[in-house]
Structure formats: structure tokens, C-alpha cells
Design an enzyme around this catalytic site. Sequence first.
Site, PDB file in Angstrom:
ATOM      1  N   SER A  64       0.844  -1.201   0.000  1.00  0.00           N
ATOM      2  CA  SER A  64       0.000   0.000   0.000  1.00  0.00           C
ATOM      3  C   SER A  64       0.874   1.244   0.000  1.00  0.00           C
ATOM      4  CB  SER A  64      -0.863  -0.023   1.264  1.00  0.00           C
ATOM      5  OG  SER A  64      -1.443   1.227   1.485  1.00  0.00           O
ATOM      6  N   TYR A  83      -1.840  -1.287  10.943  1.00  0.00           N
ATOM      7  CA  TYR A  83      -2.089  -1.803   9.589  1.00  0.00           C
ATOM      8  C   TYR A  83      -0.931  -1.406   8.665  1.00  0.00           C
ATOM      9  CZ  TYR A  83      -3.654  -1.921   4.776  1.00  0.00           C
ATOM     10  OH  TYR A  83      -3.708  -2.149   3.423  1.00  0.00           O
ATOM     11  N   LYS A 140       2.169  -3.725   6.731  1.00  0.00           N
ATOM     12  CA  LYS A 140       2.528  -3.747   5.304  1.00  0.00           C
ATOM     13  C   LYS A 140       4.016  -3.452   5.142  1.00  0.00           C
ATOM     14  CE  LYS A 140      -1.341  -4.782   3.458  1.00  0.00           C
ATOM     15  NZ  LYS A 140      -1.487  -6.058   2.777  1.00  0.00           N
TER      16      LYS A 140
HETATM   17  P1  NAD Z   1     -10.776  -7.605   1.406  1.00  0.00           P
HETATM   18  O1  NAD Z   1     -10.972  -7.581   2.872  1.00  0.00           O
HETATM   19  O2  NAD Z   1     -11.952  -7.345   0.527  1.00  0.00           O
HETATM   20  O3  NAD Z   1     -10.111  -8.976   0.953  1.00  0.00           O
HETATM   21  C1  NAD Z   1      -9.227  -9.694   1.776  1.00  0.00           C
HETATM   22  C2  NAD Z   1      -9.674 -11.145   1.774  1.00  0.00           C
HETATM   23  O4  NAD Z   1      -8.789 -11.872   2.627  1.00  0.00           O
HETATM   24  C3  NAD Z   1     -11.098 -11.340   2.307  1.00  0.00           C
HETATM   25  O5  NAD Z   1     -11.851 -12.110   1.392  1.00  0.00           O
HETATM   26  C4  NAD Z   1     -10.896 -12.076   3.637  1.00  0.00           C
HETATM   27  O6  NAD Z   1     -11.965 -12.963   3.898  1.00  0.00           O
HETATM   28  C5  NAD Z   1      -9.583 -12.776   3.390  1.00  0.00           C
HETATM   29  N1  NAD Z   1      -8.828 -13.071   4.615  1.00  0.00           N
HETATM   30  C6  NAD Z   1      -8.618 -12.269   5.684  1.00  0.00           C
HETATM   31  N2  NAD Z   1      -7.901 -12.897   6.612  1.00  0.00           N
HETATM   32  C7  NAD Z   1      -7.638 -14.142   6.122  1.00  0.00           C
HETATM   33  C8  NAD Z   1      -6.953 -15.269   6.615  1.00  0.00           C
HETATM   34  N3  NAD Z   1      -6.368 -15.266   7.828  1.00  0.00           N
HETATM   35  N4  NAD Z   1      -6.891 -16.378   5.859  1.00  0.00           N
HETATM   36  C9  NAD Z   1      -7.478 -16.418   4.631  1.00  0.00           C
HETATM   37  N5  NAD Z   1      -8.143 -15.382   4.115  1.00  0.00           N
HETATM   38  C10 NAD Z   1      -8.227 -14.263   4.843  1.00  0.00           C
HETATM   39  O7  NAD Z   1      -9.606  -6.545   1.092  1.00  0.00           O
HETATM   40  P2  NAD Z   1      -9.137  -5.954  -0.306  1.00  0.00           P
HETATM   41  O8  NAD Z   1      -9.559  -4.539  -0.352  1.00  0.00           O
HETATM   42  O9  NAD Z   1      -9.483  -6.855  -1.401  1.00  0.00           O
HETATM   43  O10 NAD Z   1      -7.557  -5.952  -0.082  1.00  0.00           O
HETATM   44  C11 NAD Z   1      -6.728  -6.991  -0.546  1.00  0.00           C
HETATM   45  C12 NAD Z   1      -5.298  -6.700  -0.127  1.00  0.00           C
HETATM   46  O11 NAD Z   1      -4.899  -5.437  -0.657  1.00  0.00           O
HETATM   47  C13 NAD Z   1      -5.117  -6.616   1.379  1.00  0.00           C
HETATM   48  O12 NAD Z   1      -3.877  -7.196   1.716  1.00  0.00           O
HETATM   49  C14 NAD Z   1      -5.073  -5.112   1.640  1.00  0.00           C
HETATM   50  O13 NAD Z   1      -4.339  -4.797   2.788  1.00  0.00           O
HETATM   51  C15 NAD Z   1      -4.384  -4.620   0.381  1.00  0.00           C
HETATM   52  N6  NAD Z   1      -4.690  -3.230   0.082  1.00  0.00           N
HETATM   53  C16 NAD Z   1      -5.999  -2.848  -0.060  1.00  0.00           C
HETATM   54  C17 NAD Z   1      -6.289  -1.522  -0.324  1.00  0.00           C
HETATM   55  C18 NAD Z   1      -7.720  -1.075  -0.464  1.00  0.00           C
HETATM   56  O14 NAD Z   1      -7.985   0.140  -0.435  1.00  0.00           O
HETATM   57  N7  NAD Z   1      -8.698  -1.943  -0.645  1.00  0.00           N
HETATM   58  C19 NAD Z   1      -5.259  -0.564  -0.449  1.00  0.00           C
HETATM   59  C20 NAD Z   1      -3.939  -1.007  -0.322  1.00  0.00           C
HETATM   60  C21 NAD Z   1      -3.654  -2.341  -0.051  1.00  0.00           C
HETATM   61  C1  UD1 Z   2      -6.971   5.001   3.947  1.00  0.00           C
HETATM   62  C2  UD1 Z   2      -6.052   4.456   4.999  1.00  0.00           C
HETATM   63  C3  UD1 Z   2      -4.806   3.880   4.325  1.00  0.00           C
HETATM   64  C4  UD1 Z   2      -5.198   2.816   3.293  1.00  0.00           C
HETATM   65  C5  UD1 Z   2      -6.148   3.478   2.287  1.00  0.00           C
HETATM   66  C6  UD1 Z   2      -6.646   2.534   1.228  1.00  0.00           C
HETATM   67  C7  UD1 Z   2      -6.473   5.834   6.988  1.00  0.00           C
HETATM   68  C8  UD1 Z   2      -5.901   6.832   7.934  1.00  0.00           C
HETATM   69  N1  UD1 Z   2      -5.704   5.517   5.939  1.00  0.00           N
HETATM   70  O1  UD1 Z   2      -6.300   5.998   3.287  1.00  0.00           O
HETATM   71  O2  UD1 Z   2      -3.959   3.292   5.276  1.00  0.00           O
HETATM   72  O3  UD1 Z   2      -4.052   2.327   2.631  1.00  0.00           O
HETATM   73  O4  UD1 Z   2      -7.294   3.986   3.004  1.00  0.00           O
HETATM   74  O5  UD1 Z   2      -7.446   1.556   1.794  1.00  0.00           O
HETATM   75  O6  UD1 Z   2      -7.547   5.307   7.205  1.00  0.00           O
HETATM   76  N2  UD1 Z   2     -12.564  11.022   3.763  1.00  0.00           N
HETATM   77  C9  UD1 Z   2     -13.610  11.839   4.165  1.00  0.00           C
HETATM   78  N3  UD1 Z   2     -14.729  11.248   4.699  1.00  0.00           N
HETATM   79  C10 UD1 Z   2     -14.863   9.895   4.837  1.00  0.00           C
HETATM   80  C11 UD1 Z   2     -13.790   9.061   4.415  1.00  0.00           C
HETATM   81  C12 UD1 Z   2     -12.647   9.652   3.893  1.00  0.00           C
HETATM   82  O7  UD1 Z   2     -13.520  13.058   4.052  1.00  0.00           O
HETATM   83  O8  UD1 Z   2     -15.896   9.424   5.339  1.00  0.00           O
HETATM   84  C13 UD1 Z   2     -11.367  11.644   3.150  1.00  0.00           C
HETATM   85  C14 UD1 Z   2     -10.065  11.344   3.861  1.00  0.00           C
HETATM   86  O9  UD1 Z   2      -9.812  12.333   4.827  1.00  0.00           O
HETATM   87  C15 UD1 Z   2      -9.069  11.376   2.683  1.00  0.00           C
HETATM   88  C16 UD1 Z   2      -9.883  10.882   1.489  1.00  0.00           C
HETATM   89  O10 UD1 Z   2     -11.237  11.082   1.850  1.00  0.00           O
HETATM   90  O11 UD1 Z   2      -8.667  12.701   2.423  1.00  0.00           O
HETATM   91  C17 UD1 Z   2      -9.664   9.425   1.166  1.00  0.00           C
HETATM   92  O12 UD1 Z   2      -9.892   8.643   2.335  1.00  0.00           O
HETATM   93  P1  UD1 Z   2      -9.815   7.031   2.336  1.00  0.00           P
HETATM   94  O13 UD1 Z   2     -10.688   6.512   1.269  1.00  0.00           O
HETATM   95  O14 UD1 Z   2     -10.069   6.581   3.730  1.00  0.00           O
HETATM   96  O15 UD1 Z   2      -8.326   6.707   1.893  1.00  0.00           O
HETATM   97  P2  UD1 Z   2      -6.920   7.181   2.519  1.00  0.00           P
HETATM   98  O16 UD1 Z   2      -7.107   8.281   3.495  1.00  0.00           O
HETATM   99  O17 UD1 Z   2      -6.005   7.450   1.402  1.00  0.00           O
END
Ligand code: NAD
Ligand code: UD1
Length: 335
Positions: free
Chosen positions: A124, A149, A153
Amino acid sequence: MRVLVTGGSGYIGSHAVVALMEAGHQVVVLDNLENSAGTVVSRIERITGQAPDFIEGDLRDADALEKVFANASFDAVMHFAGLKAVGESVSRPLAYYETNVGGTVRLCQAMERAGVRRLIFSSSATVYGDPARVPIDEDAATGGVTNPYGRSKHMVEQILFDLGRADPRWSIGILRYFNPVGAHESALIGESPRGIPNNLVPYIAQVANGEREQLNVFGDDYPTWDGTGVRDYIHVVDLVAGHLRALEFLEAQPGSHVWNLGRGEGYSVLEMVRAFEEASGRPVPYRVTDRRPGDIAECWADPSKAERELGWRAERDLATMMRDTWRWQHNQRIG
Ligand code: NAD
Ligand code: UD1
């Protein structure tokens, strides 16, 4: 290739499974369904015409992992499984370290025993902490992360770099996602946050759909063009396309590599609200509240390394991201 996808029924993982299957790869999903629904697999089948193999199992369970690798041979693993809620990670740090760090170590141990040494890891942009400048390239300093979190990562990245240095047979692609949004254009798979959404776009979508009264905009006094936070939103289908290119790259050039996956463009919270209103034709009422602790003013990628090395760039624009989010949200509500 035969690919094990951990977390393959989650938001990003399910889109990756579709992309892999459409590209002709054979997929096995491992997920404990902690944050996703068992119905995702049948929805994937509706999109691709074929169901991926699905194993309900836990990353933290060494015996279960052993069986997964004993029962099939794999060319690569895409590792999405993990916990991802920043706020929850502050109150449940051990759960986050156990799953995200411990689970990844277990996975790598099982891979090593099975002789599978090609791994794509979901990292991330959070590892950059509060960046000294934007856009952020891969050489920018990492660390300085303020929550468990994000630290999990960053720790996993360090562990994977150490693993790659210790044994050059490993091929590791660390993908630093910026802000994934949107959904598959079929509206059959997408993001379904449990409870109150933490992230901006799912929250806006629920407000537009009449499920929540109004959006809380977390601060309008940041040093940005309209005072609200600026982020690099990327369509999930573009994001997973980057994974496939990374997989091809690792096959040709083993070693440890890191790539930013973003669009290289930032949008403010208020710009996102307006774009969603346009896409949905619905109003998104909001009020400005205090800043959210730990938030930074702006964060967007320099994605040129991925473009140069992987021949990948995000193609879908903001209107498409919002349209697909809305279709998914609306489809869930009526279906
Ligand atoms: P998600 O929660 O939708 O998917 C994660 C999946 O992992 C889920 O289906 C959950 O059931 C499964 N899981 C959790 N713990 C587990 C375990 N112990 N064993 C087996 N399965 C397990 O999340 P996502 O948004 O699809 O994210 C996927 C990856 O990308 C994660 O590692 C997350 O940290 C990373 N990531 C996500 C975002 C985002 O904004 N969505 C941003 C940056 C990084
Ligand atoms: C968040 C996480 C980050 C993670 C990323 C993607 C935090 C502090 N950071 O980041 O670790 O990698 O999501 O999953 O949670 N906002 C509002 N109102 C809301 C929600 C968000 O104003 O209800 C604003 C936030 O202040 C930010 C922007 O929208 O400026 C995006 O927020 P968000 O979607 O939570 O993503 P990140 O802040 O980038």
C-alpha cells in the site's frame, strides 16, 4: 500458469481472479471468508463462465497451507488475504500482526517447502507515511507509518526483501496500491464493506443510494486546492491488470521488485463528491467535520516505473470509476 490467489473472494482478489481466468490461467482461491461472501465464487463463474477452485482455509493455519500445496502444483501466488481497516488495527494490533505479518510468513514457508518461489504481494502507498513530496516514486523513503495496519505492510515488505536477498531463486513483486475504487463493469463483484465504510468512495456511494444521510468531509483546511484531502484513485480493474503484467515480468526477470500502482493524478474529496453526483444523478449531501487523525493532505503516485517496466498504465478515468461504483452499489441494493 497455475496461480494460488489468497484472499481471492475479497474485493481486489475477486477482480484478480476474473482477470487471471480471462487470461487463461488456472486459479485456486484460498480464503477464510472473514471479510467476504461465499457467493463471490458463483458470481465469478457468471462473469467468466467457469468457477475457480475454492478452498475455505486460513492463512494462519500452517497445516491447511501445507495441504493446499501438497494437493496441487503452483507456478505463482498472488497474496491478497489480510486485514485492512486502519482504525480497527489500532484497537486490535495483535490480530493485524498475526494475520498480515504472521500469515505471510507462514505462506512463504509453505511456498518454500513446495518449491514455489514466485509471489505478488498487495502492499500500500501507506508505507510512504507522510511523503516529503508528490508525486511519490518508489525510491521515496518508507516507514514513518502511524498505525499497525500500515506498519504490518511495511514489515512484510522488509521480510520479503530479506527473503529475496537470502535466496535469489525467489521472484517477488511488491505492488504499492494507491486508492482502489470501482467495481467490475458487470456489477456482479465489488467492494462490500461491513458496517460503516472507512473509505471515502464506499461511503459516498451509500449516501447517494440513500443508505446514509450525509458524508462527513474530514477537514477542509489542508494545504490543497480546495482544502480537502487529495488522493490517487485507481479503478480496481486497472489495478489487477497491473498484477498480471507483474506476473509476466517476474517470469522473465526473477528478483525482488517494487512498483507503484496508481494513476498519477490526485482528486480532492469535494471533486470526488461532484464526480459521484454526476455519475449517479443523485445528490451527495455533506458536512465538513474535524480532520481524521493520521490523515495526510495529499498522496499521489509517480506510476512511470510500472509503465516503463511492465508496459502498464491505468486507463479508466474518474467518470468510469464513479459509474462502475454506482452500478455496483445500486445493483446490490436492488438485487
Ligand atoms: P478484502 O478484505 O476485501 O479482501 C481480503 C480477503 O482476505 C477477504 O476475502 C478475507 O476474507 C480474506 N482473509 C482475511 N484474513 C484471512 C486469513 N487469515 N486467511 C485467509 N483469508 C483471509 O480486502 P481488499 O480490499 O481486497 O484488499 C486486498 C489486499 O490489498 C489486502 O492485503 C489489503 O491490505 C491490500 N490493500 C488494499 C487496499 C484497499 O484500499 N482496498 C489498499 C492497499 C492495499
Ligand atoms: C486510507 C487508509 C490507508 C489505506 C487506504 C486505502 C487511513 C488513515 N488511511 O487511506 O492506510 O491504505 O485507506 O485503503 O484510514 N474522507 C472523508 N470522509 C470519509 C472518508 C474519507 O472526508 O468518510 C477523506 C479522507 O480524509 C481522505 C480521502 O477522503 O482525504 C480518502 O480517504 P480514504 O478513502 O479513507 O483513503 P486514505 O485516506 O487514502
